[in-house]
Design a protein around this motif. Sequence first.
Motif, PDB file in Angstrom:
ATOM      1  N   GLN A  94       0.843  -1.194   0.000  1.00 53.73           N
ATOM      2  CA  GLN A  94       0.000   0.000   0.000  1.00 53.73           C
ATOM      3  C   GLN A  94       0.877   1.241   0.000  1.00 53.73           C
ATOM      4  OE1 GLN A  94      -2.656   0.217   3.302  1.00 53.73           O
ATOM      5  NE2 GLN A  94      -3.549   2.156   2.660  1.00 53.73           N
ATOM      6  N   VAL A  95       0.631   2.111  -0.965  1.00 54.71           N
ATOM      7  CA  VAL A  95       1.400   3.343  -1.066  1.00 54.71           C
ATOM      8  C   VAL A  95       0.967   4.311   0.030  1.00 54.71           C
ATOM      9  CG1 VAL A  95       1.825   5.350  -2.490  1.00 54.71           C
ATOM     10  CG2 VAL A  95       1.763   3.081  -3.532  1.00 54.71           C
ATOM     11  N   GLN A  96       1.943   4.829   0.733  1.00 59.73           N
ATOM     12  CA  GLN A  96       1.617   5.745   1.825  1.00 59.73           C
ATOM     13  C   GLN A  96       2.728   6.755   2.027  1.00 59.73           C
ATOM     14  OE1 GLN A  96       0.857   3.729   5.552  1.00 59.73           O
ATOM     15  NE2 GLN A  96      -0.477   5.355   6.278  1.00 59.73           N
ATOM     16  N   LEU A  97       2.325   7.995   2.304  1.00 63.00           N
ATOM     17  CA  LEU A  97       3.236   9.052   2.706  1.00 63.00           C
ATOM     18  C   LEU A  97       2.785   9.543   4.069  1.00 63.00           C
ATOM     19  CD1 LEU A  97       3.476  11.146  -0.585  1.00 63.00           C
ATOM     20  CD2 LEU A  97       5.333   9.837   0.445  1.00 63.00           C
ATOM     21  N   VAL A  98       3.725   9.656   4.992  1.00 63.43           N
ATOM     22  CA  VAL A  98       3.383  10.085   6.345  1.00 63.43           C
ATOM     23  C   VAL A  98       4.279  11.246   6.739  1.00 63.43           C
ATOM     24  CG1 VAL A  98       3.213   9.428   8.763  1.00 63.43           C
ATOM     25  CG2 VAL A  98       2.616   7.779   6.986  1.00 63.43           C
ATOM     26  N   GLU A  99       3.651  12.382   7.042  1.00 59.81           N
ATOM     27  CA  GLU A  99       4.387  13.552   7.497  1.00 59.81           C
ATOM     28  C   GLU A  99       4.482  13.549   9.023  1.00 59.81           C
ATOM     29  OE1 GLU A  99       1.644  14.961   4.075  1.00 59.81           O
ATOM     30  OE2 GLU A  99       1.529  13.671   5.848  1.00 59.81           O
ATOM     31  N   SER A 100       5.547  14.128   9.522  1.00 54.60           N
ATOM     32  CA  SER A 100       5.710  14.299  10.962  1.00 54.60           C
ATOM     33  C   SER A 100       6.604  15.504  11.223  1.00 54.60           C
ATOM     34  CB  SER A 100       6.317  13.051  11.609  1.00 54.60           C
ATOM     35  OG  SER A 100       7.596  12.790  11.082  1.00 54.60           O
ATOM     36  N   GLY A 101       6.639  15.936  12.471  1.00 57.81           N
ATOM     37  CA  GLY A 101       7.540  17.021  12.847  1.00 57.81           C
ATOM     38  C   GLY A 101       6.868  18.364  13.055  1.00 57.81           C
ATOM     39  N   GLY A 102       5.577  18.436  12.802  1.00 53.70           N
ATOM     40  CA  GLY A 102       4.878  19.692  13.022  1.00 53.70           C
ATOM     41  C   GLY A 102       4.707  19.987  14.500  1.00 53.70           C
ATOM     42  N   GLY A 103       4.232  21.182  14.788  1.00 57.75           N
ATOM     43  CA  GLY A 103       4.017  21.567  16.176  1.00 57.75           C
ATOM     44  C   GLY A 103       3.881  23.057  16.323  1.00 57.75           C
ATOM     45  N   LEU A 104       3.970  23.496  17.562  1.00 52.71           N
ATOM     46  CA  LEU A 104       3.876  24.910  17.901  1.00 52.71           C
ATOM     47  C   LEU A 104       5.277  25.460  18.121  1.00 52.71           C
ATOM     48  CD1 LEU A 104       2.293  27.464  18.781  1.00 52.71           C
ATOM     49  CD2 LEU A 104       2.224  26.465  21.090  1.00 52.71           C
ATOM     50  N   VAL A 105       5.576  26.559  17.471  1.00 56.03           N
ATOM     51  CA  VAL A 105       6.899  27.172  17.598  1.00 56.03           C
ATOM     52  C   VAL A 105       6.740  28.685  17.625  1.00 56.03           C
ATOM     53  CG1 VAL A 105       7.283  27.177  15.101  1.00 56.03           C
ATOM     54  CG2 VAL A 105       9.248  27.170  16.659  1.00 56.03           C
ATOM     55  N   GLN A 106       7.635  29.350  18.318  1.00 53.83           N
ATOM     56  CA  GLN A 106       7.597  30.810  18.371  1.00 53.83           C
ATOM     57  C   GLN A 106       8.163  31.419  17.093  1.00 53.83           C
ATOM     58  OE1 GLN A 106       9.651  32.029  21.936  1.00 53.83           O
ATOM     59  NE2 GLN A 106       7.845  31.669  23.220  1.00 53.83           N
ATOM     60  N   PRO A 107       7.757  32.624  16.770  1.00 55.80           N
ATOM     61  CA  PRO A 107       8.356  33.308  15.611  1.00 55.80           C
ATOM     62  C   PRO A 107       9.872  33.347  15.733  1.00 55.80           C
ATOM     63  CG  PRO A 107       6.424  34.491  16.360  1.00 55.80           C
ATOM     64  CD  PRO A 107       6.682  33.416  17.375  1.00 55.80           C
ATOM     65  N   GLY A 108      10.529  33.080  14.614  1.00 55.70           N
ATOM     66  CA  GLY A 108      11.986  33.014  14.603  1.00 55.70           C
ATOM     67  C   GLY A 108      12.538  31.634  14.880  1.00 55.70           C
ATOM     68  N   GLY A 109      11.678  30.720  15.295  1.00 54.24           N
ATOM     69  CA  GLY A 109      12.109  29.375  15.617  1.00 54.24           C
ATOM     70  C   GLY A 109      12.242  28.492  14.388  1.00 54.24           C
ATOM     71  N   SER A 110      12.550  27.216  14.657  1.00 53.49           N
ATOM     72  CA  SER A 110      12.781  26.249  13.581  1.00 53.49           C
ATOM     73  C   SER A 110      12.011  24.961  13.839  1.00 53.49           C
ATOM     74  CB  SER A 110      14.272  25.909  13.487  1.00 53.49           C
ATOM     75  OG  SER A 110      15.037  27.036  13.165  1.00 53.49           O
ATOM     76  N   LEU A 111      11.695  24.297  12.751  1.00 46.14           N
ATOM     77  CA  LEU A 111      11.121  22.958  12.783  1.00 46.14           C
ATOM     78  C   LEU A 111      11.679  22.180  11.602  1.00 46.14           C
ATOM     79  CD1 LEU A 111       7.299  23.470  13.504  1.00 46.14           C
ATOM     80  CD2 LEU A 111       8.960  22.407  15.036  1.00 46.14           C
ATOM     81  N   ARG A 112      11.741  20.859  11.759  1.00 45.00           N
ATOM     82  CA  ARG A 112      12.088  20.011  10.636  1.00 45.00           C
ATOM     83  C   ARG A 112      10.964  19.011  10.414  1.00 45.00           C
ATOM     84  NH1 ARG A 112      17.005  15.713   9.533  1.00 45.00           N
ATOM     85  NH2 ARG A 112      15.787  14.450  10.995  1.00 45.00           N
ATOM     86  N   LEU A 113      10.379  19.104   9.248  1.00 50.74           N
ATOM     87  CA  LEU A 113       9.323  18.173   8.870  1.00 50.74           C
ATOM     88  C   LEU A 113       9.936  16.980   8.139  1.00 50.74           C
ATOM     89  CD1 LEU A 113       6.579  20.606   7.527  1.00 50.74           C
ATOM     90  CD2 LEU A 113       7.073  19.929   9.886  1.00 50.74           C
ATOM     91  N   SER A 114       9.326  15.823   8.347  1.00 52.48           N
ATOM     92  CA  SER A 114       9.747  14.611   7.655  1.00 52.48           C
ATOM     93  C   SER A 114       8.586  14.051   6.855  1.00 52.48           C
ATOM     94  CB  SER A 114      10.225  13.551   8.656  1.00 52.48           C
ATOM     95  OG  SER A 114      11.335  13.996   9.395  1.00 52.48           O
ATOM     96  N   CYS A 115       8.915  13.452   5.730  1.00 53.47           N
ATOM     97  CA  CYS A 115       7.938  12.786   4.880  1.00 53.47           C
ATOM     98  C   CYS A 115       8.474  11.390   4.606  1.00 53.47           C
ATOM     99  CB  CYS A 115       7.749  13.569   3.597  1.00 53.47           C
ATOM    100  SG  CYS A 115       6.730  12.738   2.354  1.00 53.47           S
ATOM    101  N   ALA A 116       7.878  10.401   5.247  1.00 57.65           N
ATOM    102  CA  ALA A 116       8.332   9.021   5.104  1.00 57.65           C
ATOM    103  C   ALA A 116       7.417   8.263   4.163  1.00 57.65           C
ATOM    104  CB  ALA A 116       8.357   8.346   6.470  1.00 57.65           C
ATOM    105  N   ALA A 117       8.021   7.536   3.252  1.00 55.25           N
ATOM    106  CA  ALA A 117       7.253   6.781   2.259  1.00 55.25           C
ATOM    107  C   ALA A 117       7.267   5.294   2.590  1.00 55.25           C
ATOM    108  CB  ALA A 117       7.829   6.999   0.871  1.00 55.25           C
TER     109      ALA A 117
END
Length: 126
Positions: free
Chosen positions: A1-24
């Motif tokens: 089964q083909v699937q893409l799953v995103e992760s890494g989102g959340g709440l961050v303050q302005p000027g901050g950083s996040l790294r999103l992942s996309c796993a297949a």
Amino acid sequence: QVQLVESGGGLVQPGGSLRLSCAASGFTLGYYAIGWFRHAPGKEREGVSCITSNEGTTYYADSVKGRFTISRDNAKNTVYLQMNSLKPEDTAVYYCAASISFFATSWYETYEYDYWGQGTRVTVSS
């Protein structure tokens, strides 16, 4: 089964950083161009970035250029979106999508993509 799953989102303050992942799963992500899109309330879905399958050529929307970086790790079947200097206007649900064949000039168009993930929410707020 083909699937893409995103992760890494959340709440961050302005000027901050996040790294999103996309796993297949169910397919070899390395054969596909991968795009990141976002959908903010009251706005249309917007193409944020894309990385091609062969040369790894990258594309960015003007609104994120210089702040976001897309990369891929084919061994892990995963694509990343590093987001720095985040702004409140970056708040949205972020989706990754896979395209087996597309025209680079329209990388930001949703119709170019064959598979989509369910999204991960990013909120930039103090």
